[in-house]
Enzyme design. Structure first.
Site, PDB file in Angstrom:
ATOM      1  N   ASP A  42       5.300  -2.698 -29.334  1.00  0.00           N
ATOM      2  CA  ASP A  42       6.165  -3.841 -29.590  1.00  0.00           C
ATOM      3  C   ASP A  42       5.616  -5.052 -28.846  1.00  0.00           C
ATOM      4  OD1 ASP A  42       6.851  -2.556 -27.124  1.00  0.00           O
ATOM      5  OD2 ASP A  42       8.716  -3.689 -27.058  1.00  0.00           O
ATOM      6  N   GLU A  97       9.345  -1.281 -25.304  1.00  0.00           N
ATOM      7  CA  GLU A  97       8.932  -1.491 -23.910  1.00  0.00           C
ATOM      8  C   GLU A  97       9.243  -2.900 -23.442  1.00  0.00           C
ATOM      9  OE1 GLU A  97       6.306  -2.560 -20.497  1.00  0.00           O
ATOM     10  OE2 GLU A  97       6.444  -3.470 -22.490  1.00  0.00           O
TER      11      GLU A  97
END
Length: 406
Positions: free
Chosen positions: A83, A148
């Site tokens: 991400d 994350e």
């Protein structure tokens, strides 16, 4: 068992795959993949893993993609969160952050360094292992993890607790400028709330202004931040106020509530309990009867799964003489004929769960530089993609051979 190999063969093959890695990285960059919106980039990664010959590729219920190579008893994992943050002010970018830019040396685009470059190198390390027959008594699990940027380590809480995967160690491919990193400060997300009584702004003496009650707390927090614990390796703990919120009936009223967010970085030797108590013991906090607590995280992943946790991300360090650190140092020497720099991250990584919560040794080696993370015109270097692919290919076999000799 693996065949005999030479480090030069690994490095040569990594160089041959430079353009494949570059193309794959640019493909990932072209797919917007902010936290909780990673589905399409996960599918693209799965496709590439299958194309280069991974033995098995899965997507778990949280949405993490896991690629497997080998079937040996030593479980080794390598991790990249896939991400990204948003692009910020588009006027600060010289190129479209998703179309990116490429020349002979660099690749530019959101996620180039943080952290899809590590994924590109890992996938092609898998191909190198397959091409050179480097499988041994290990199972390598390459993870592309989600959320994350929202909540570092949450993905690995899920992988360890729910997928029931507990590797002997994990290589984090967060950017290290191709140095070896063996730790980081932890962090907490803390909120402090003051309460007041609203009244008409024309007669403020009738109320109790929650914003005014927060003012001396802010001054004392700044002083506290200047006097936090210092560790010789990780450095000093830090504290900054990152957000301010209020509640009030209108702009013509006394505020009846005020909340601040604190980004607290924990160095080695500090605890989350101690960090909260330091704030609770401030005279202005006591005088205002302010509430001090930790934030929680419960945002759904792109699959719809909610896996709540508190916003505490533990400090972690492994010793320089740890076998995992020594394995990477040996691999670096064999491949690059020089001595590596062994250091630490400034920012936070999934290691907060891997090592910080669960004590699974974690070590860092990744393409790209920390300063590129979250910045406009984020870039990575093709030469570092190559170096990292070679390192990721050599580490599992070095580790297993070392363990076999014990």
């Amino acid at each position: 068992m693996s065949r005999d190999y030479k480090a030069e063969e690994i490095l040569k093959l990594a160089e041959e795959y430079k353009q494949d890695m570059s193309r794959f990285l640019r493909d990932m960059i072209s797919i917007p993949s902010e936290s909780t919106q990673e589905k399409e980039v996960v599918l693209r990664i799965k496709e590439e893993m299958e194309k280069v010959g991974f033995d098995k590729v899965e997507i778990d219920p949280m949405g993490n993609v896991l690629g497997y190579i080998g079937h040996g008893k030593h479980i080794i994992a390598m991790d990249a969160h896939i991400d990204t943050v948003g692009i910020g002010d588009p006027n600060l970018w010289h190129y479209n952050p998703y179309e990116g830019y490429e020349d002979e040396e660099v690749i530019v685009g959101r996620g180039a360094t943080d952290q899809e470059g590590g994924m590109a190198s890992m996938v092609y390390a898998g191909k190198i292992i397959k091409d050179l027959g480097l499988e041994d008594d290990y199972t390598l699990i390459v993870t592309g993890t989600v959320q994350e940027e929202d909540c570092d380590g949450l993905c690995w809480q899920y992988i360890i607790n729910e997928d029931n995967i507990k590797p002997e160690f994990v290589v984090s491919t967060e950017p290290t400028s191709c140095n070896i990193y063996r730790g980081q400060r932890g962090r907490m997300e803390i909120k402090v709330t003051t309460k007041g009584i609203s009244c008409h702004g024309s007669a403020p003496e009738r109320g109790d202004n929650a914003i005014f009650k927060m003012a001396p707390i802010l001054i004392e927090l700044r002083a506290l931040g200047e006097n936090l614990h210092y560790d010789e390796f990780l450095g000093k703990g830090s504290l900054t106020v990152s957000e301010v919120f209020f509640s009030s009936p209108s702009r013509c009223a006394v505020a009846d509530g005020c909340t601040i967010s604190i980004d607290r970085r924990l160095t080695d030797g500090e605890t989350w309990q101690g960090a909260l108590e330091e704030i609770r013991n401030l005279p202005a906090v006591k005088a205002a009867k302010a509430e001090v607590s930790m934030y929680d995280y419960s945002r759904a992943s792109y699959t719809g799964l909610v896996y709540p946790t508190e916003c505490y991300f533990p400090t972690w360090v492994i010793p320089e003489e740890h076998p995992v650190c020594e394995t990477l140092v040996e691999g670096y020497r064999k491949l690059f004929k020089s001595e590596p720099l062994v250091d630490k991250w400034t920012f936070s990584t999934n290691g907060v769960s891997i090592m910080g919560r669960y004590g699974i040794p974690c070590i860092g080696f990744g393409p790209g530089h920390e300063v590129e993370a979250h910045a406009p015109n984020e870039k990575n270097w093709k030469s570092e993609l190559v170096k990292c692919a070679a390192m990721y290919a050599i580490v599992p076999i070095l580790y297993v051979k070392e363990q076999a000799e014990k």
